[in-house]
Design a protein around this motif. Structure first.
Motif, PDB file in Angstrom:
ATOM      1  N   TRP B 162       0.814  -1.199   0.000  1.00 37.92           N
ATOM      2  CA  TRP B 162       0.000   0.000   0.000  1.00 37.92           C
ATOM      3  C   TRP B 162       0.854   1.259   0.000  1.00 37.92           C
ATOM      4  N   GLU B 163       1.842   1.262   0.856  1.00 37.24           N
ATOM      5  CA  GLU B 163       2.686   2.444   0.932  1.00 37.24           C
ATOM      6  C   GLU B 163       3.438   2.660  -0.374  1.00 37.24           C
ATOM      7  N   ASP B 173       1.623  12.185  -9.708  1.00 38.64           N
ATOM      8  CA  ASP B 173       0.554  13.160  -9.533  1.00 38.64           C
ATOM      9  C   ASP B 173      -0.824  12.521  -9.535  1.00 38.64           C
ATOM     10  N   GLY B 174      -0.898  11.384  -8.972  1.00 37.42           N
ATOM     11  CA  GLY B 174      -2.210  10.760  -8.863  1.00 37.42           C
ATOM     12  C   GLY B 174      -2.739  10.129 -10.135  1.00 37.42           C
ATOM     13  N   ASN B 175      -1.908  10.094 -11.124  1.00 34.05           N
ATOM     14  CA  ASN B 175      -2.332   9.487 -12.381  1.00 34.05           C
ATOM     15  C   ASN B 175      -2.339   7.959 -12.265  1.00 34.05           C
ATOM     16  N   ILE B 176      -3.506   7.416 -12.230  1.00 32.31           N
ATOM     17  CA  ILE B 176      -3.640   5.983 -12.016  1.00 32.31           C
ATOM     18  C   ILE B 176      -3.053   5.164 -13.162  1.00 32.31           C
ATOM     19  N   SER B 177      -3.383   5.545 -14.353  1.00 30.56           N
ATOM     20  CA  SER B 177      -2.886   4.793 -15.501  1.00 30.56           C
ATOM     21  C   SER B 177      -1.361   4.746 -15.511  1.00 30.56           C
ATOM     22  N   ALA B 178      -0.778   5.903 -15.355  1.00 31.74           N
ATOM     23  CA  ALA B 178       0.677   5.974 -15.388  1.00 31.74           C
ATOM     24  C   ALA B 178       1.284   5.144 -14.265  1.00 31.74           C
ATOM     25  N   THR B 179       0.708   5.261 -13.111  1.00 30.56           N
ATOM     26  CA  THR B 179       1.220   4.518 -11.970  1.00 30.56           C
ATOM     27  C   THR B 179       1.166   3.024 -12.239  1.00 30.56           C
ATOM     28  N   ALA B 180       0.034   2.606 -12.772  1.00 35.94           N
ATOM     29  CA  ALA B 180      -0.130   1.187 -13.061  1.00 35.94           C
ATOM     30  C   ALA B 180       0.956   0.720 -14.021  1.00 35.94           C
ATOM     31  N   ARG B 181       1.166   1.474 -15.050  1.00 40.37           N
ATOM     32  CA  ARG B 181       2.182   1.093 -16.014  1.00 40.37           C
ATOM     33  C   ARG B 181       3.533   1.004 -15.333  1.00 40.37           C
ATOM     34  N   SER B 182       3.823   2.048 -14.600  1.00 39.55           N
ATOM     35  CA  SER B 182       5.098   2.123 -13.929  1.00 39.55           C
ATOM     36  C   SER B 182       5.310   0.970 -12.958  1.00 39.55           C
ATOM     37  N   LEU B 183       4.249   0.569 -12.349  1.00 42.79           N
ATOM     38  CA  LEU B 183       4.346  -0.505 -11.366  1.00 42.79           C
ATOM     39  C   LEU B 183       4.235  -1.853 -12.035  1.00 42.79           C
ATOM     40  N   ASN B 184       3.949  -1.782 -13.300  1.00 46.70           N
ATOM     41  CA  ASN B 184       3.856  -3.028 -14.031  1.00 46.70           C
ATOM     42  C   ASN B 184       2.659  -3.848 -13.570  1.00 46.70           C
ATOM     43  N   MET B 185       1.621  -3.170 -13.286  1.00 49.23           N
ATOM     44  CA  MET B 185       0.415  -3.882 -12.910  1.00 49.23           C
ATOM     45  C   MET B 185      -0.724  -3.303 -13.741  1.00 49.23           C
ATOM     46  N   HIS B 186      -1.806  -4.000 -13.749  1.00 48.50           N
ATOM     47  CA  HIS B 186      -2.882  -3.552 -14.609  1.00 48.50           C
ATOM     48  C   HIS B 186      -3.722  -2.451 -13.975  1.00 48.50           C
ATOM     49  N   ARG B 187      -4.081  -1.566 -14.809  1.00 45.22           N
ATOM     50  CA  ARG B 187      -4.834  -0.414 -14.357  1.00 45.22           C
ATOM     51  C   ARG B 187      -6.027  -0.851 -13.523  1.00 45.22           C
ATOM     52  N   ARG B 188      -6.751  -1.774 -14.052  1.00 45.95           N
ATOM     53  CA  ARG B 188      -7.950  -2.229 -13.371  1.00 45.95           C
ATOM     54  C   ARG B 188      -7.615  -2.702 -11.947  1.00 45.95           C
ATOM     55  N   THR B 189      -6.540  -3.390 -11.825  1.00 46.19           N
ATOM     56  CA  THR B 189      -6.162  -3.910 -10.516  1.00 46.19           C
ATOM     57  C   THR B 189      -5.827  -2.772  -9.560  1.00 46.19           C
ATOM     58  N   LEU B 190      -5.043  -1.849 -10.052  1.00 52.21           N
ATOM     59  CA  LEU B 190      -4.670  -0.723  -9.211  1.00 52.21           C
ATOM     60  C   LEU B 190      -5.930  -0.013  -8.756  1.00 52.21           C
ATOM     61  N   GLN B 191      -6.771   0.170  -9.706  1.00 56.61           N
ATOM     62  CA  GLN B 191      -8.018   0.855  -9.446  1.00 56.61           C
ATOM     63  C   GLN B 191      -8.768   0.169  -8.304  1.00 56.61           C
ATOM     64  N   ARG B 192      -8.858  -1.105  -8.414  1.00 58.47           N
ATOM     65  CA  ARG B 192      -9.573  -1.858  -7.389  1.00 58.47           C
ATOM     66  C   ARG B 192      -8.890  -1.749  -6.040  1.00 58.47           C
ATOM     67  N   LYS B 193      -7.582  -1.862  -6.067  1.00 59.18           N
ATOM     68  CA  LYS B 193      -6.845  -1.763  -4.810  1.00 59.18           C
ATOM     69  C   LYS B 193      -7.084  -0.412  -4.152  1.00 59.18           C
ATOM     70  N   LEU B 194      -7.038   0.610  -4.962  1.00 61.48           N
ATOM     71  CA  LEU B 194      -7.216   1.943  -4.411  1.00 61.48           C
ATOM     72  C   LEU B 194      -8.612   2.116  -3.837  1.00 61.48           C
ATOM     73  N   ASN B 195      -9.550   1.523  -4.493  1.00 56.21           N
ATOM     74  CA  ASN B 195     -10.924   1.651  -4.024  1.00 56.21           C
ATOM     75  C   ASN B 195     -11.129   1.003  -2.669  1.00 56.21           C
ATOM     76  N   LYS B 196     -10.406  -0.028  -2.461  1.00 57.37           N
ATOM     77  CA  LYS B 196     -10.567  -0.755  -1.208  1.00 57.37           C
ATOM     78  C   LYS B 196     -10.267   0.084   0.011  1.00 57.37           C
ATOM     79  N   HIS B 197      -9.127   0.713  -0.007  1.00 55.47           N
ATOM     80  CA  HIS B 197      -8.759   1.530   1.137  1.00 55.47           C
ATOM     81  C   HIS B 197      -9.276   2.937   0.928  1.00 55.47           C
TER      82      HIS B 197
END
Lengths: 203, 203
Positions: B162-163, B173-197
């Motif tokens: 999480w951290e 800057d809060g850009n989910i798509s970019a973050t997902a790419r950078s983290l090498n994970m799928h946007r949808r997944t990141l999105q879901r994770k963020l929604n959880k917390h």
DNA sequence: ATTCACCTGCGACAAATTGTCGCGCGGCAA
DNA sequence: TTGCCGCGCGACAATTTGTCGCAGGTGAAT
């Protein structure tokens, strides 16, 4: 380039060649300090082979005794010994001989600890488990410590996890059950994760 | 500490001329360096209130310019600025005035970075996000013998993730798509994770 | 105004990973 | 020997991802 590792077929010749230069004088003295005897036993011959004149100590106290009479040029200190003795020892060694190159080890990548060690005189920090080559690299690294790759660490989350696991695992002496509990994950899951990555996966 | 209870709650834009206030006690000079303007804006009044004479800089270069003319007694430097400038600045500040107490910030719990900063002259290290009190505490902490909590950080893997996500997200800057790419994970997944917390970072 | 390039949220469904149980084994101390 | 604990592993359900796709929004260039 960071971790070249010795892909060299024979680390021996390399070292011997290197040593050939200073060999006339004498080998560099190295003090290994760790309360884990196995660790010492494993590392000692390896460092010998790499051209160091190795002394061992399994406590900060005995290490200090040794160092008092003959301050080593290099030292490897495990911070994770009983008490904070590791840190204390670092300072002692540094004050005995400011020139001593001290590499500090910890099972945990605790930033604070590492920082503290550096302040006290350590010249480098490594997380266990380490191998002899890493230590040697750390000793040598010192010369030109300019460019540091920092930040910009979009570290794939998967790898972050893996490293974390490795550390905690090491901290628990490879005890999977304990590690799982400590990490708050299920043993079975940890088990599976570990199975997946037999070893590699670097960057 | 030693909070000057002066009633000036307003944020003086010209921090430089506090002389107008002509307090017999000189305030300690503090230089805040971060390329995140919001961060500066948030921290500046807080540090003022705590009795520092604050200057701001949003780049290593401008910080250096400021420091050249008037080396501050304290400095807070974000390492996470473009380039290695943060580390470079640390060294510059240290060489301008060895007495400067420099606290280094990084969004990343990168051990190596922290260590490097310390070697270059920083006196303390903090991970973002921090609050003013932590910084003050860091300044006051003496470099001497501190009890260091070793290990003790079996940080639940979930939180680690999480951290990490939060940092990288902030970095983009809060850009989910970019973050997902950078983290090498799928946007949808990141999105879901963020929604959880629901509650994002605190403290 | 329209096209383009991107972002965002979200539904849906298959694929993959986890959570759980449980079994048998092997050390180790009482 | 018994009990406690760790290890590996099979099996199956519960969740979580990976993927697609769609609708809507924004800003820049045309």
């Amino acid at each position: 380039m960071t971790s070249l590792k010795t892909k060299n077929t024979a680390k021996n010749d390399t070292v011997e060649n290197d040593m050939a230069e200073n060999n006339m004088t004498e080998k560099a003295t190295l003090l290994l300090v760790d309360d884990d005897q196995d660790f010492l036993n494993a590392l000692q011959p390896a460092m010998c082979k790499r051209g160091f004149l190795v002394s061992l100590a399994n406590s900060a106290e005995s290490a200090f005794e040794l160092a008092k009479n003959d301050p080593p040029e290099f030292a490897v200190v495990d911070l994770k010994m009983s008490g904070n003795s590791g840190l204390v020892l670092v300072r002692q060694l540094a004050s005995l001989n400011a020139g001593t190159r001290i590499v500090v080890l910890t099972g945990f990548a605790s930033v604070t600890t590492a920082v503290e060690a550096i302040k006290l005189g350590a010249t480098h920090y490594l997380a266990k488990p380490v191998d002899a080559d890493e230590i040697v690299a750390a000793f040598e690294k010192q010369t030109g410590d300019d460019e540091v790759e920092l930040a910009s660490n979009p570290l794939p989350i998967e790898r972050l996890e893996w490293e974390h696991i490795q550390r905690v695992l090491a901290e628990h002496d490879g005890n999977i059950s304990a590690t799982a509990r400590s990490l708050n994950m299920h043993r079975r899951t940890l088990q599976r994760k570990l199975n997946k990555h037999p070893s590699s996966y670097t960057k």
